[in-house]
Motif scaffolding. Structure first.
Motif, mmCIF file in Angstrom:
data_model
loop_
_atom_site.group_PDB
_atom_site.id
_atom_site.type_symbol
_atom_site.label_atom_id
_atom_site.label_comp_id
_atom_site.label_asym_id
_atom_site.label_seq_id
_atom_site.Cartn_x
_atom_site.Cartn_y
_atom_site.Cartn_z
ATOM 1 N N MET A 128 0.830 -1.199 0.000
ATOM 2 C CA MET A 128 0.000 0.000 0.000
ATOM 3 C C MET A 128 0.870 1.256 0.000
ATOM 4 S SD MET A 128 -3.052 -1.118 2.658
ATOM 5 C CE MET A 128 -3.885 0.474 2.655
ATOM 6 N N ARG A 129 1.883 1.268 0.842
ATOM 7 C CA ARG A 129 2.743 2.453 0.931
ATOM 8 C C ARG A 129 3.627 2.594 -0.306
ATOM 9 N NH1 ARG A 129 4.086 1.689 7.398
ATOM 10 N NH2 ARG A 129 2.081 2.509 8.129
ATOM 11 N N LYS A 132 1.440 4.255 -2.987
ATOM 12 C CA LYS A 132 0.583 5.281 -2.388
ATOM 13 C C LYS A 132 -0.034 6.216 -3.431
ATOM 14 C CE LYS A 132 2.407 7.284 1.138
ATOM 15 N NZ LYS A 132 3.222 8.210 1.957
ATOM 16 N N SER A 133 0.774 6.691 -4.365
ATOM 17 C CA SER A 133 0.265 7.652 -5.338
ATOM 18 C C SER A 133 -0.803 7.028 -6.238
ATOM 19 C CB SER A 133 1.406 8.218 -6.183
ATOM 20 O OG SER A 133 2.070 7.189 -6.887
ATOM 21 N N ASN A 136 -3.940 6.576 -4.038
ATOM 22 C CA ASN A 136 -4.569 7.865 -3.736
ATOM 23 C C ASN A 136 -5.378 8.405 -4.911
ATOM 24 O OD1 ASN A 136 -3.818 8.159 -1.066
ATOM 25 N ND2 ASN A 136 -1.912 9.225 -1.538
ATOM 26 N N THR A 147 -2.670 14.783 5.517
ATOM 27 C CA THR A 147 -1.944 13.512 5.603
ATOM 28 C C THR A 147 -0.973 13.443 6.782
ATOM 29 O OG1 THR A 147 -0.244 14.357 4.098
ATOM 30 C CG2 THR A 147 -2.085 13.167 3.100
ATOM 31 N N LYS A 168 -6.017 6.166 6.493
ATOM 32 C CA LYS A 168 -4.837 7.033 6.374
ATOM 33 C C LYS A 168 -3.673 6.524 7.221
ATOM 34 C CE LYS A 168 -7.121 11.479 5.515
ATOM 35 N NZ LYS A 168 -7.196 12.883 5.961
ATOM 36 N N LEU A 171 -1.646 4.406 4.961
ATOM 37 C CA LEU A 171 -1.015 5.069 3.820
ATOM 38 C C LEU A 171 -0.056 6.185 4.214
ATOM 39 C CD1 LEU A 171 -4.071 5.339 1.402
ATOM 40 C CD2 LEU A 171 -2.019 3.965 1.035
ATOM 41 N N HIS A 172 -0.321 6.866 5.339
ATOM 42 C CA HIS A 172 0.386 8.117 5.614
ATOM 43 C C HIS A 172 1.125 8.153 6.956
ATOM 44 C CE1 HIS A 172 -1.294 9.811 2.011
ATOM 45 N NE2 HIS A 172 -2.524 9.604 2.423
#
Length: 216
Positions: A128-129, A132-133, A136, A147, A168, A171-172
């Protein structure tokens, strides 16, 4: 004419993702010369992506939006691939021998058979990380411009913690899968949620570990 197929191989990881904290299905498959990133967002809040599977074709840099039909809990994931979607998948494979007739039906059966039965939570978090883009771009979270994790706040009465806010955390932040799970359990137990700000206020940032200490 559209190509009909049932991705029955998705059943186990679909149910696994449906019962997960992040309500997200993400895995990558390397098949022949192609690299395919599969994504599904399974919260009731994911209205725009309801019953959709997204497949990122890494070589051609395109995302397929594929509608899914049938009772997914019973293992039905019927798709009707359009000719232009099939062409993109074939382009992704970068077939070098143009004289060989390509059997798309055989290929899609092979793809279905290669879908994993289970996805390790840490591996999913890493994927997922890493993407990320791409993720998203599919609107998976609330207030995507915020974020930076800054703390907690109480959920208004008669409201519940939103999955698209908690997502989030995956991801963040840099928190581990186990720490995020622990934090989400604490948040739901106390009817709290996480608060976020924009990048220009990063001096206010805190960590998952500090929030867990504050709630424990």
């Amino acid at each position: 004419m559209n190509f009909e197929f049932n991705f029955t191989g998705l059943k186990n990881i679909y149910l696994e993702a449906l019962n997960s904290k992040d309500k997200t299905l993400v895995f990558e498959m390397k098949l022949n010369n192609g690299r395919f990133l599969f994504m599904m967002f399974l919260s009731e809040e994911d209205v725009e992506s309801l019953d959709k599977m997204f497949i990122y074709l890494r070589n051609v840099n395109q995302i397929l939006h594929v509608k899914l039909y049938g009772n997914h809990k019973k293992g039905d994931f019927k798709v009707y691939l359009k000719p232009e979607q099939i062409n993109l998948i074939i382009q992704e494979l970068n077939l070098r021998n143009g004289n060989t007739e390509f059997d798309f039906n055989r290929f899609i059966i092979q793809m279905n058979n290669m879908i994993p039965n289970s996805i390790n939570p840490d591996e999913k978090l890493s994927k997922m990380r890493e993407n990320k883009s791409t993720i998203n771009s599919l609107n998976p979270v609330d207030e995507p411009e915020r974020t930076v994790l800054i703390g907690t706040r109480r959920v208004p009465e008669r409201r519940s913690v939103r999955d698209k806010t908690l997502r989030k955390l995956y991801l963040h932040t840099e928190g581990s899968s186990s720490d995020i799970t622990k934090l989400i359990d604490l948040l739901k137990k106390t009817n709290m949620t996480v608060a976020w700000t924009t990048e220009d206020n990063r001096e206010e940032a805190t960590s998952i570990y500090n929030i867990i200490l504050g709630l424990s």
